[in-house]
Design a protein around this motif. Structure first.
Motif, mmCIF file in Angstrom:
data_model
loop_
_atom_site.group_PDB
_atom_site.id
_atom_site.type_symbol
_atom_site.label_atom_id
_atom_site.label_comp_id
_atom_site.label_asym_id
_atom_site.label_seq_id
_atom_site.Cartn_x
_atom_site.Cartn_y
_atom_site.Cartn_z
ATOM 1 N N THR A 76 0.797 -1.151 -0.048
ATOM 2 C CA THR A 76 0.075 -0.131 0.077
ATOM 3 C C THR A 76 0.978 1.384 -0.040
ATOM 4 O OG1 THR A 76 -0.045 -0.198 2.411
ATOM 5 C CG2 THR A 76 -1.992 -1.219 1.161
ATOM 6 N N ASP A 77 0.189 2.381 0.040
ATOM 7 C CA ASP A 77 0.721 3.703 -0.085
ATOM 8 C C ASP A 77 0.009 4.499 1.077
ATOM 9 O OD1 ASP A 77 -1.190 4.946 -1.277
ATOM 10 O OD2 ASP A 77 -0.166 4.934 -3.186
ATOM 11 N N ARG A 78 0.694 5.686 1.400
ATOM 12 C CA ARG A 78 -0.150 6.773 2.503
ATOM 13 C C ARG A 78 -1.278 7.136 1.803
ATOM 14 N NH1 ARG A 78 1.601 12.157 1.880
ATOM 15 N NH2 ARG A 78 2.895 12.457 0.114
ATOM 16 N N PRO A 126 4.798 0.103 7.373
ATOM 17 C CA PRO A 126 3.599 -0.501 7.313
ATOM 18 C C PRO A 126 2.923 -0.801 5.828
ATOM 19 C CG PRO A 126 3.143 1.807 7.870
ATOM 20 C CD PRO A 126 4.722 1.175 8.095
ATOM 21 N N HIS A 127 3.289 -0.079 4.915
ATOM 22 C CA HIS A 127 3.110 -0.136 3.685
ATOM 23 C C HIS A 127 3.623 -1.221 3.029
ATOM 24 C CE1 HIS A 127 1.009 3.697 3.819
ATOM 25 N NE2 HIS A 127 2.157 4.315 4.019
ATOM 26 N N LEU A 128 4.866 -1.640 3.221
ATOM 27 C CA LEU A 128 5.520 -2.911 2.848
ATOM 28 C C LEU A 128 4.969 -4.136 3.659
ATOM 29 C CD1 LEU A 128 7.749 -3.952 0.801
ATOM 30 C CD2 LEU A 128 9.568 -3.358 2.503
ATOM 31 N N ALA A 129 4.622 -4.013 4.999
ATOM 32 C CA ALA A 129 4.136 -5.084 5.832
ATOM 33 C C ALA A 129 2.706 -5.435 5.054
ATOM 34 C CB ALA A 129 4.075 -4.634 7.282
ATOM 35 N N ALA A 130 2.067 -4.488 4.634
ATOM 36 C CA ALA A 130 0.683 -4.891 3.975
ATOM 37 C C ALA A 130 1.045 -5.820 2.833
ATOM 38 C CB ALA A 130 -0.037 -3.801 3.495
ATOM 39 N N GLY A 131 2.180 -5.807 2.351
ATOM 40 C CA GLY A 131 2.248 -6.869 1.286
ATOM 41 C C GLY A 131 2.906 -8.127 1.551
ATOM 42 N N GLY A 178 -3.552 5.229 0.391
ATOM 43 C CA GLY A 178 -4.640 4.086 0.665
ATOM 44 C C GLY A 178 -4.717 3.289 -1.036
ATOM 45 N N GLY A 179 -3.618 3.697 -1.394
ATOM 46 C CA GLY A 179 -3.554 3.072 -2.892
ATOM 47 C C GLY A 179 -2.781 1.702 -3.137
ATOM 48 N N LEU A 180 -2.714 1.147 -4.174
ATOM 49 C CA LEU A 180 -1.947 0.096 -4.145
ATOM 50 C C LEU A 180 -0.677 0.314 -5.263
ATOM 51 C CD1 LEU A 180 -4.594 -2.541 -4.519
ATOM 52 C CD2 LEU A 180 -3.432 -2.177 -2.706
ATOM 53 N N PRO A 181 0.443 0.872 -4.988
ATOM 54 C CA PRO A 181 1.342 1.667 -5.731
ATOM 55 C C PRO A 181 1.965 0.410 -6.743
ATOM 56 C CG PRO A 181 2.097 1.471 -3.566
ATOM 57 C CD PRO A 181 0.784 1.228 -3.486
ATOM 58 N N LEU A 182 2.124 -0.822 -6.392
ATOM 59 C CA LEU A 182 2.661 -1.588 -7.138
ATOM 60 C C LEU A 182 1.639 -2.533 -8.199
ATOM 61 C CD1 LEU A 182 5.360 -3.116 -4.817
ATOM 62 C CD2 LEU A 182 5.244 -1.000 -5.922
#
Length: 371
Positions: free
Chosen positions: A121-123, A336-341, A125-129
């Motif tokens: 994720t990103d800050r 936390p954004h990488l953790a969401a992955g 709320g999107g899915l940048p990858l």
């Protein structure tokens, strides 16, 4: 860290996990990169290009998997690949586990730490990858629809944009996210009659302003979907629930009421598909027919334009990959954004949506990784 890039083996998949330019960034950051011979052939990147960027060239995929501390790919590992993964190794790629219990079981058994592009994720709320491939897939969806509408392909024999005196194709896009927006943009640009359905009123307002009346918007209800689908020449399935299986929005009964030769393009097929009659296809055999309706359900659509796709993907994944190469699991713990992955870690499913879809036990990332 030693970063490995195997050649993609999914049928007609020509993308590559790291471009030579991305390899140069890893090497400049102090990492070693091992690239399988021929991995970049699909983007016209020779082994010499990778060597010039600082990579070592491996003779086989087995060498890459056995030596690499982090494996960077594009598509989900195939059975012959997930058996080569191991505990302590990081896998960074698209996974789409929700509709794929076999792959999930394989990753669990391997003990690998699997980080999925599609759930980072990103800050905002999107899915940048996921976004860059969604942009590509949304645009390709209209190209695929146009080809499938042709009579020799089994379609109705309609030109998407029509001509003066003859109406254009009626294209219904279900889902107003990244895929849906880019599909609508392409369709409208070709002169089609386009409607986008979504359940978010704020998003529909954004689309209405974006397209300045060139695209109709409609709130997505069961009645609205049924009415639009039955009247459509083309339906683009562009619905996404991050990490989870796609909802089935068009039933077989509704399909039977559609025009003969109409086309369904299921961009959500990676997550199981949003049409009841969908099943994954490949670029080698992209379509099939059910009740006179053509289905295009290629599970790796961006793979057909690998040069564009690989560079767009690398532009997005590079900072995250460098972070993990530099800090290992601490990069996941601290972001936390990488953790969401993180979807699977040492035999445990760490993504709630995946666990729910597959009816498996869920372990929060913080507990799985530990302090």
């Amino acid at each position: 860290m030693l970063v490995g890039v195997p050649k993609e083996i999914k049928i007609h998949e020509y993308r590559v996990g790291l471009t030579p330019e991305a390899v140069r960034e890893y090497v400049a950051a102090g990492h070693e990169v091992l690239v399988e011979a021929g991995a970049g052939a699909g983007i016209a990147a020779a082994d010499a290009d990778y060597a010039a960027a600082g990579a070592a060239i491996a003779a086989s995929a087995a060498e890459v998997f056995s030596r690499a501390e982090m494996v960077v790919k594009v598509k989900e590992p195939q059975p012959t690949e997930w058996t080569q993964l191991r505990e302590g190794q990081i896998l960074f790629t698209y996974l789409h586990l929700a509709p794929d219990p076999a792959q999930t079981a394989g990753l669990i058994e391997s003990g690998v730490t699997a980080v999925a592009y599609e759930t980072v994720t990103d800050r905002f709320g999107g899915l940048p990858l996921l976004a860059p491939m969604s942009e590509v897939a949304g645009r390709l969806a209209i190209e695929a629809a146009g080809a499938s509408l042709k009579r020799h392909a089994g379609g109705r024999g309609i030109l998407i944009g029509g001509v003066p005196g003859v109406p254009p194709a009626r294209i219904v896009v279900i889902g107003g996210g990244v895929v849906g927006t880019h599909a609508a943009r392409m369709a409208a640009g070709l002169g089609a009659d386009v409607v986008v359905l979504d359940r978010s009123l704020p998003r529909l307002r954004q689309l209405d302003e974006l397209f300045e009346g060139r695209v109709r918007t409609r709130f997505s209800t069961l009645h609205a979907v049924e009415e639009e689908v039955v009247a459509a020449d083309v339906v683009i399935g562009a619905v996404l629930i991050p990490g989870a299986a796609a909802p089935r929005l068009v039933s077989r009964a509704q399909l039977s009421r559609m025009k003969r030769g109409a086309v369904l393009v299921d961009v959500a097929i990676d997550q199981g598909g949003c049409f009841e009659t969908s099943r994954p296809t490949t670029h080698a055999d992209p379509t099939f027919e059910v009740d006179g309706v053509i289905h295009y359900c290629v599970a790796n659509m961006p793979g057909s334009v690998p040069l564009t796709s690989s560079y767009a993907l690398n532009n997005a994944t590079l900072p995250f990959g460098l972070a993990m190469a530099g800090k290992g699991l601490d990069a996941i713990r601290s972001d936390p954004h990488l953790a969401a992955g993180l979807n699977v870690h040492r035999g445990e499913v760490t993504n709630a949506s995946v666990a729910t879809s597959l009816r498996m036990a869920y372990v929060p990332v913080e507990k799985a990784l530990g302090p």
